[in-house]
Structure formats: C-alpha cells, structure tokens
Design an enzyme around this catalytic site. Sequence first.
Site, PDB file in Angstrom:
ATOM      1  N   GLY A  31       0.807  -1.215   0.000  1.00  0.00           N
ATOM      2  CA  GLY A  31       0.000   0.000   0.000  1.00  0.00           C
ATOM      3  C   GLY A  31       0.838   1.262   0.000  1.00  0.00           C
ATOM      4  N   GLY A  36       5.829   4.755  -8.645  1.00  0.00           N
ATOM      5  CA  GLY A  36       6.612   3.539  -8.896  1.00  0.00           C
ATOM      6  C   GLY A  36       5.687   2.326  -8.982  1.00  0.00           C
ATOM      7  N   HIS A  37       4.760   2.213  -8.009  1.00  0.00           N
ATOM      8  CA  HIS A  37       3.795   1.105  -8.047  1.00  0.00           C
ATOM      9  C   HIS A  37       2.937   1.194  -9.312  1.00  0.00           C
ATOM     10  CE1 HIS A  37       4.179   1.342  -3.491  1.00  0.00           C
ATOM     11  NE2 HIS A  37       4.483   0.088  -3.747  1.00  0.00           N
ATOM     12  N   GLY A 149       9.761  -4.167  -8.220  1.00  0.00           N
ATOM     13  CA  GLY A 149      10.662  -3.058  -8.544  1.00  0.00           C
ATOM     14  C   GLY A 149      12.100  -3.392  -8.177  1.00  0.00           C
ATOM     15  N   ASP A 152      14.126  -2.724  -4.563  1.00  0.00           N
ATOM     16  CA  ASP A 152      14.408  -3.836  -3.649  1.00  0.00           C
ATOM     17  C   ASP A 152      15.068  -4.940  -4.464  1.00  0.00           C
ATOM     18  OD1 ASP A 152      12.998  -2.854  -1.164  1.00  0.00           O
ATOM     19  OD2 ASP A 152      11.387  -2.717  -2.621  1.00  0.00           O
ATOM     20  N   MET A 186      11.522   6.348  -5.597  1.00  0.00           N
ATOM     21  CA  MET A 186      10.176   6.401  -4.998  1.00  0.00           C
ATOM     22  C   MET A 186      10.004   5.258  -4.028  1.00  0.00           C
ATOM     23  SD  MET A 186       7.597   8.070  -7.499  1.00  0.00           S
ATOM     24  CE  MET A 186       8.066   9.478  -8.482  1.00  0.00           C
TER      25      MET A 186
HETATM   26  O1  PAF Z   1       8.130  -4.940  -1.715  1.00  0.00           O
HETATM   27  C1  PAF Z   1       7.128  -4.962  -0.973  1.00  0.00           C
HETATM   28  O2  PAF Z   1       6.348  -4.017  -0.913  1.00  0.00           O
HETATM   29  C2  PAF Z   1       6.879  -6.193  -0.115  1.00  0.00           C
HETATM   30  O3  PAF Z   1       8.064  -6.745   0.319  1.00  0.00           O
HETATM   31  C3  PAF Z   1       5.982  -7.248  -0.816  1.00  0.00           C
HETATM   32  C4  PAF Z   1       6.666  -7.802  -2.055  1.00  0.00           C
HETATM   33  C5  PAF Z   1       4.655  -6.628  -1.204  1.00  0.00           C
HETATM   34  C6  PAF Z   1       5.720  -8.417   0.125  1.00  0.00           C
HETATM   35  O4  PAF Z   1       5.030  -8.011   1.262  1.00  0.00           O
END
Ligand code: PAF
Length: 282
Positions: A31, A36-37, A149, A152, A186
């Site tokens: 959330g 970026g999302h 992304g 990470d 982001m």
């Molecule tokens: O990157 C994230 O936001 C979290 O690690 C994920 C992949 C949604 C798992 O909870």
Amino acid sequence: MDIFKTNTSVTKHLEPLLNKGKTIGFVPTMGALHKGHLSLIKKAIAQNNVVIVSVFVNPTQFNNTKDLEKYPRTLQKDVALIQTLSDKIIVFAPNTNEIYGNTIQSKKYSFDGLEFQMEGKFRDGHFDGVGTILDYFFSTLKPTNAYFGEKDFQQLQIVKKLVSKYNLDVNIIGCEIFREASGLAMSSRNTRLTDTGKTEASFIYKTLLQAKKKFGTKSASKVEEWVTKQFAKNKHFKLEYVTIAEVTTLKTVKRKSKKQKYRIFIAAFIDNVRLIDNIALN
Ligand code: PAF
C-alpha cells in the site's frame, strides 16, 4: 472495481478466469502507493488479460515493531489511485487474521545465501517473511506474471530464487526504479520524510552516480570507502551499509571481473526513516 478481503472470495472470482486461460498479472504491494507502483501496474496491464494488486502490510517481514506501526496505511487513497489506471483491476486487501490466523509467524526458507547479504545482515527474518507472504499469494492467486521493482533488488533476486528453488509456476518480472525529479527513488517510506529530509534524500542517488564514475578506475573497496566518507560528512544521514555486489550471488566484490555484472547498494537513515537504493555499475 472489485475489492476482495478474503481468500475464498478472491479465488472464487479468479477461478473461472483461470479456467478460461486468461493470463493474470500480479503486483504485490504494502500500500501507500506511488508512481513507482503505478508503473508496475501499467506494465502488468500491458502484458496480461487480468491484473490483480494486493495491498497488505505484512507483519512477518518487519524486524522492528515501531517500523511496522509507523508503516503508512492508506487503502482508500490506494484504491482511488489504482482506479485512475483502470476500474477493471482487482484489489486483494486481506487483514492479518485472514492470512496468518492466530499465529503471526513466517516459514523458514533457504535462498542459497542470498538472504544473508546486505538487508539480511540488518533485518533478521525479513526474507522469511517476504517468502512466506509471496508463497501464500502465488499459491492463492495463481498469477502468470508477478512484478517487482528493482529498488528492492535483493528482494527481486530472492523472489526469483523462491520460484526456481521451490518450483512455483509464475514468471517474475523486474522493473526499473522509478525516481522523483531529484533522483530520490520512490518509496512508500518517503511519505514519512520532512520537507528538508525529502530534499536532502536525493544525496543518496547523487552519491551512487558519482560512485559509478569512480568504479570505472578504482577498486570496489576504494569506492565503498569513498561513499562511507561522503555520508560521514553529511549531517542529515546515518549510513547503515554501502556494498558493491555481484548481481546474481549478491556477494561483495573482492576483485572486479569484466565478465560479471555489479551493482552498488546503499541503506541509510534520514529523519529516522530507513531508505535503500541501488544502481547498476556496468
Ligand atoms: O516490496 C514490498 O512491498 C513487499 O516486500 C511485498 C513484495 C509486497 C511483500 O510483502
């Protein structure tokens, strides 16, 4: 737009689509969505018949309870943002009890050592938590493609390992880091920065770019030393780590080789917010 809160309701909705052979693109999130999302969701829309976005702050991947409490939770805003892209997107937003019942615990995974590098050294059990929730989502939602992304990057490599090692039937698609105009990567955590913090935070990306230049002529350890010094001189930051690592093993580089690909990774605190970033070096 369809928003599901339970495993039963979401699988009931997805089953006929899967039976018809529809491809399902999955974007897992915690959330507090940002551009970026949205870029991951756009890619999923372009490549699949059906798109599902999960919004779930996964407690087992937090090693620090304060960090978990402070994590922004903005479901209504997130749904409104998703809707700007399409109202056909499915949202899965379960509560903790739906996923974990009364036992909020992660399973144990081996990611062949990837889990002990970088984030793994500072966030005990983090990747077991990530593995547990993604294992759950992949087996429940049965996506064709799942989008992550590169901010990470370690997580991305670990998810690829989870899928190959545990034979999960999903394609993992890595997507480039989305940055503010200032260069700041982001992140949902950016909402917790003060205005000054947000301006100062672009220092991470600027330093990464300078480090990349230096990596052309200097050894990895010299570049890491140089980055450490720059952070020591900046009163806004506390550096947690800087590492130049080979991209498949994520092991710190001892000796450069032209045949291998490297990235530089940084984790640092500003305004008590922990930010991470990385860029490719070659
Ligand atoms: O990157 C994230 O936001 C979290 O690690 C994920 C992949 C949604 C798992 O909870």
